[in-house]
Design a protein around this motif. Structure first.
Motif, short mmCIF file in Angstrom:
data_model
loop_
_atom_site.label_atom_id
_atom_site.label_comp_id
_atom_site.label_asym_id
_atom_site.label_seq_id
_atom_site.Cartn_x
_atom_site.Cartn_y
_atom_site.Cartn_z
N TYR A 61 0.82 -1.22 0.00
CA TYR A 61 0.00 0.00 0.00
C TYR A 61 0.85 1.26 0.00
O TYR A 61 0.41 2.32 -0.41
CB TYR A 61 -0.90 0.05 1.24
CG TYR A 61 -1.95 -1.01 1.32
CD1 TYR A 61 -2.34 -1.73 0.19
CD2 TYR A 61 -2.60 -1.28 2.53
CE1 TYR A 61 -3.32 -2.70 0.27
CE2 TYR A 61 -3.59 -2.24 2.61
CZ TYR A 61 -3.94 -2.96 1.50
OH TYR A 61 -4.92 -3.91 1.59
N ILE A 62 2.07 1.15 0.57
CA ILE A 62 2.91 2.34 0.71
C ILE A 62 4.00 2.30 -0.35
O ILE A 62 4.64 1.27 -0.55
CB ILE A 62 3.55 2.40 2.11
CG1 ILE A 62 2.46 2.30 3.18
CG2 ILE A 62 4.36 3.68 2.28
CD1 ILE A 62 2.99 2.22 4.61
N LYS A 63 4.17 3.43 -1.02
CA LYS A 63 5.29 3.55 -1.96
C LYS A 63 6.20 4.63 -1.42
O LYS A 63 5.73 5.70 -1.04
CB LYS A 63 4.79 3.98 -3.34
CG LYS A 63 4.14 2.85 -4.10
CD LYS A 63 3.99 3.19 -5.56
CE LYS A 63 3.64 1.94 -6.34
NZ LYS A 63 2.40 2.11 -7.11
N VAL A 64 7.49 4.37 -1.39
CA VAL A 64 8.42 5.39 -0.91
C VAL A 64 9.18 5.94 -2.11
O VAL A 64 9.86 5.21 -2.82
CB VAL A 64 9.39 4.83 0.15
CG1 VAL A 64 10.30 5.94 0.66
CG2 VAL A 64 8.62 4.20 1.30
N LEU A 65 9.01 7.24 -2.32
CA LEU A 65 9.68 7.88 -3.45
C LEU A 65 11.01 8.46 -3.01
O LEU A 65 11.07 9.18 -2.01
CB LEU A 65 8.81 9.04 -3.97
CG LEU A 65 7.58 8.68 -4.79
CD1 LEU A 65 6.65 9.87 -4.88
CD2 LEU A 65 7.99 8.23 -6.18
N GLU A 66 12.05 8.12 -3.76
CA GLU A 66 13.35 8.75 -3.51
C GLU A 66 13.43 10.00 -4.40
O GLU A 66 13.44 9.89 -5.63
CB GLU A 66 14.49 7.80 -3.85
CG GLU A 66 15.85 8.37 -3.50
CD GLU A 66 16.96 7.38 -3.81
OE1 GLU A 66 17.59 6.87 -2.87
OE2 GLU A 66 17.19 7.11 -5.00
N MET A 67 13.45 11.17 -3.74
CA MET A 67 13.34 12.42 -4.49
C MET A 67 14.68 13.16 -4.50
O MET A 67 15.38 13.18 -3.49
CB MET A 67 12.29 13.33 -3.84
CG MET A 67 10.94 12.68 -3.66
SD MET A 67 9.98 12.62 -5.17
CE MET A 67 9.67 14.36 -5.42
N PRO A 68 15.02 13.79 -5.62
CA PRO A 68 16.21 14.64 -5.62
C PRO A 68 15.92 15.92 -4.84
O PRO A 68 14.81 16.44 -4.94
CB PRO A 68 16.42 14.95 -7.11
CG PRO A 68 15.07 14.79 -7.73
CD PRO A 68 14.32 13.78 -6.90
N GLY B 150 4.68 8.86 -11.22
CA GLY B 150 5.82 9.03 -12.11
C GLY B 150 6.54 7.78 -12.54
O GLY B 150 7.62 7.85 -13.10
N THR B 151 5.95 6.60 -12.30
CA THR B 151 6.60 5.36 -12.75
C THR B 151 6.20 5.09 -14.19
O THR B 151 5.06 5.29 -14.57
CB THR B 151 6.14 4.18 -11.89
OG1 THR B 151 6.16 4.57 -10.54
CG2 THR B 151 7.03 2.97 -12.09
N SER C 177 13.19 19.33 -5.48
CA SER C 177 12.02 19.09 -6.31
C SER C 177 10.92 18.45 -5.48
O SER C 177 11.19 17.63 -4.60
CB SER C 177 12.37 18.18 -7.48
OG SER C 177 11.18 17.84 -8.18
N LEU C 178 9.68 18.81 -5.79
CA LEU C 178 8.55 18.09 -5.20
C LEU C 178 7.71 17.45 -6.30
O LEU C 178 6.59 17.05 -6.09
CB LEU C 178 7.69 19.06 -4.38
CG LEU C 178 8.10 19.18 -2.92
CD1 LEU C 178 7.29 20.24 -2.22
CD2 LEU C 178 7.94 17.85 -2.19
N ASP C 179 8.29 17.41 -7.50
CA ASP C 179 7.59 16.81 -8.64
C ASP C 179 7.76 15.28 -8.55
O ASP C 179 8.87 14.77 -8.65
CB ASP C 179 8.21 17.36 -9.93
CG ASP C 179 7.55 16.76 -11.17
OD1 ASP C 179 6.63 15.94 -11.01
OD2 ASP C 179 7.99 17.11 -12.28
#
Lengths: 320, 414
Positions: free
Chosen positions: A139-146, B357-358, A149-151
């Motif tokens: 259920y949880i996705k963890v985004l690794e962000m630069p 974004g995937t 940016s919040l895109d």
């Protein structure tokens, strides 16, 4: 008297028949017919299709929408679901149905400055909510962000490092935002999903027809579909279950994060929060002026994802 | 009542007898239907996992075909308008064929929706009153209503007219004309509702465009008449049904205008996406140029555009569209081009990149292809049977014959 629904008819007729004192001859006739049906069913059980068919006539097919069930009918359904789990997985489970609490509106806050992207929340969630392990549903996705940016398009979900956090990156877990104006419930053609008074968007897994329109409508990718029968090792099944949250889902229906309502409606924290080693996750009642979440809302720099869509999430991010 | 049963009996007899080529054609479709059934059985046993759909791309070939075929069904209206609004007599003769075409198309639509459901056994939840239909909020519940309503209208009109023709009586206007008028608006509504299914989703910028519904209608009004144009020639070849030249002339003009509008709307979309070049253009970029080396759809969309341009140029040129051969080529180009545009060019890129974004790519699995093939074959099968039963009545070779003695009408009756 309200008009009887088509779906109620068969069970009422059966009950009526059982209460009548049958004349002997009628009884015998019935017995013969029943033996015939039973024989036909038992002949068919070798085939999964036919056994599915007999299950279907037993009761599940005629089950009513969650909101239309009386407390007694709910009891019957919960007992049946417990029995099915016992038969399929050989595990004794308890399936409850905790109601939303008055004066409670749940909200989740996530501290982006503290999250290190370890994904312990992801796996605690999988274990707590009896998600399928193969194929694994998360259920949880963890985004690794630069940094800078919040895109979300810039984020990476499939990162795989020896160590986290990576320099120059920050981590943004995304799960169901329990929107106040959810696009998913709006599009469901059969009202199989709706928002509860405590702000949690739930699914009646026994009413969902599997059209996946809600999944297409969700801007947060929060919904998961059971493309096949969920596979969970027997000893990993969490026996503390509830109808609208973490009971084992059937194949061909949607599922999603429910803020662990079987825990949170009883005053406990969601599993993902308990698993978090950094304390980035905060959870509580937004309507309680003395709660921690209210303090965060009032004192921190808080934002929501995709605010332009006006979904008004109950899931907030903050710095600090 | 007896005459009514006789009417059905005669139609069924018509369906059962036929020349050899007829059996061969039905047999061929039957084989494809069997392949499709096998695929669907496999899917029912194992779940939708046997498709290539995923949580990222949750709709694929089934819904793409569904969208395309809703357009085919809607296109029947392009025969009804010239016939009943502009009162072109030659067109009136072939509206029957358009309506039968619509029936077969809706049968396909309903089948495509069914095979896409994770729990087809719960279909009854969609039935108003029995289930719990989320009307008027969900566009999908609108779709269920308009599609089934359109099916009923299109069963009623030809059914009534054929029955009257069978009995040799003139039809009563009041029994079918109101439905003809309704069907004109209803046809537009079925494709508009289908477009709103996509256009209403704020989280999918590629679909969230006001031009989706007009584009759907323009492309449908090019493809549907193209199909009918080809069908009419086949019917003329294998039966004594004669189609007047006027019909082809009107159809050609409709297709030409629709193709031009379709191409213009496509250009408008492309301009908006690429000139603005915002984050919301990611799907369009993926479709037309590919993103980060993911280019699966690029050849599809360019093929579709080439086919559409070829079709439009042929149809729009007075010289090239004169002969039937060129027109047939252009029609096939339009049918295939728009089919790609609706499927790989609209449904799939709407999901890519995913909301977070995937990039996940999708192309249908063998099972999905088999099921799609089976449903298409079923549609042609139904259309063939409907034509086989209806045309002899329309031509006049099958008529109700009184087997009893003629009722004397002279004054000598005591």
């Amino acid at each position: 008297m309200t008009q009887e629904k088509f779906t109620q008819r068969p069970s009422r007729l059966v009950e009526k028949k059982l209460q009548e004192k049958l004349p002997r001859r009628e009884f015998l006739k019935g017995m013969i017919a029943a033996t015939g049906v039973a024989a036909a069913v038992s002949l068919g059980t070798k085939d999964a299709g036919a056994s599915a068919l007999s299950d279907f006539f037993k009761s599940a097919f005629f089950q009513k929408h969650y909101k239309e069930m009386t407390p007694d009918e709910k009891k019957v359904v919960l007992a049946r679901l417990e029995k099915e789990t016992r038969e399929r997985y050989g595990v004794e489970v308890k399936i409850g149905d905790p109601p939303p609490l008055d004066g409670v509106e749940f909200a989740y806050f996530l501290n982006l400055q503290k999250c290190i992207g370890c994904r312990r929340c992801v796996y605690a969630c999988v274990a707590e909510n009896n998600q399928s392990r193969d194929p694994q549903i998360q259920y949880i996705k963890v985004l690794e962000m630069p940094e800078g940016s919040l895109d979300v398009d810039e984020g990476e979900i499939f990162y795989d490092h020896e160590k986290v956090p990576q320099p120059g990156k920050f981590y943004m877990p995304v799960q169901c935002h329990q929107c106040s104006d959810p696009p998913c419930t709006k599009v469901c053609p059969v009202e199989a999903t709706w928002k509860e008074p405590d702000g949690i968007v739930v699914i009646d897994y026994d009413w969902c027809i599997g059209c996946r329109y809600c999944e297409a409508a969700c801007p947060y990718e929060a919904r998961r579909f059971n493309f096949t029968e969920p596979q969970i090792p027997k000893d990993e099944i969490n026996p503390n279950q509830s109808y609208l949250s973490n009971r084992i889902r059937p194949r061909g229906v949607m599922e999603k994060c429910t803020f662990c309502l079987h825990r949170t409606r009883e005053g406990r924290y969601p599993a993902c929060l308990e698993a978090c080693p950094t304390g980035s996750r905060k959870f509580g009642n937004l309507l309680d002026p003395k709660s921690e979440v209210r303090a965060i809302l009032e004192t921190k720099r808080v934002f929501v994802l995709k605010e332009d869509l006006k979904t008004h999430p109950h899931f907030y991010y903050f710095f600090g | 009542m007896a005459i009514y049963f006789q009417f059905w009996k005669d139609m069924i007899r018509q369906v059962l007898i036929g020349p050899r080529i007829y059996y061969i054609w039905l047999g061929f479709l039957g084989v494809l239907m069997l392949i499709g059934s096998a695929g669907y059985y496999y899917q029912l046993r194992n779940g939708l996992i046997v498709t290539n759909m995923s949580d990222q791309i949750s709709w694929g070939a089934y819904i793409a075909n569904f969208t395309y075929i809703v357009g085919l069904a809607a296109a029947a209206v392009m025969l009804v308008i010239p016939a009943y609004v502009y009162k072109i007599k030659a067109m009136k003769e072939i509206t029957l064929i358009g309506e039968l075409f619509a029936i077969s198309a809706i049968v396909m639509c309903l089948m495509f929706v069914t095979v896409d459901m994770g729990r087809p056994d719960r279909f009854w939840h969609l039935i108003p009153k029995l289930g719990r239909m989320n009307w008027p909020i969900s566009m999908l519940s609108w779709d269920v209503i308009v599609l089934n309503g359109y099916l009923l209208i299109n069963l009623h009109i030809p059914g009534y007219l054929l029955y009257k023709k069978y009995r040799g009586q003139p039809p009563t206007d009041a029994y079918y004309m109101p439905f003809v008028i309704i069907s004109v608006f209803w046809a537009v509504s079925i494709h508009t509702v289908t477009a709103f299914l996509y256009a209403g989703l704020g989280g999918k910028p590629f679909w969230n465009s006001a031009v989706v519904a007009p584009r759907f209608l323009a492309s449908a009004f090019a493809v549907g008449p193209s199909f009918i144009l080809l069908t009419l020639q086949i019917i003329e070849k294998y039966s004594s049904f004669k189609v007047e030249h006027e019909v082809y002339r009107v159809l050609k003009r409709i297709i030409a205008v629709s193709l031009l509008i379709n191409l213009f709307l496509l250009a408008s979309e492309v301009f908006k996406e690429f000139y603005t070049d915002s984050a919301h253009s990611a799907s369009a970029k993926y479709l037309f140029t590919g993103i980060d080396g993911y280019v699966l759809l690029v050849p599809f969309i360019w093929t579709a555009i080439v086919l559409n341009v070829v079709a439009t140029v042929i149809y729009a040129s007075p010289q090239w569209s004169r002969g039937m051969r060129n027109v047939n080529i252009a029609s096939v180009c339009a049918i295939v081009g728009i089919w790609i545009e609706k499927g790989m060019g609209l449904i799939v890129p709407g999901f890519v990149p995913s909301p977070l974004g995937t990039i996940v790519e999708y192309s249908p699995s063998l099972v999905e292809l088999a099921v799609c093939l089976g449903i298409w074959a079923t549609g042609f099968f139904v259309f063939t049977l409907l034509l086989k039963a209806a045309l002899p009545i329309e031509i006049g070779t099958v008529r109700h014959r009184e087997e009893n003695w003629e009722f004397p009408r002279s004054s000598s009756w005591p």
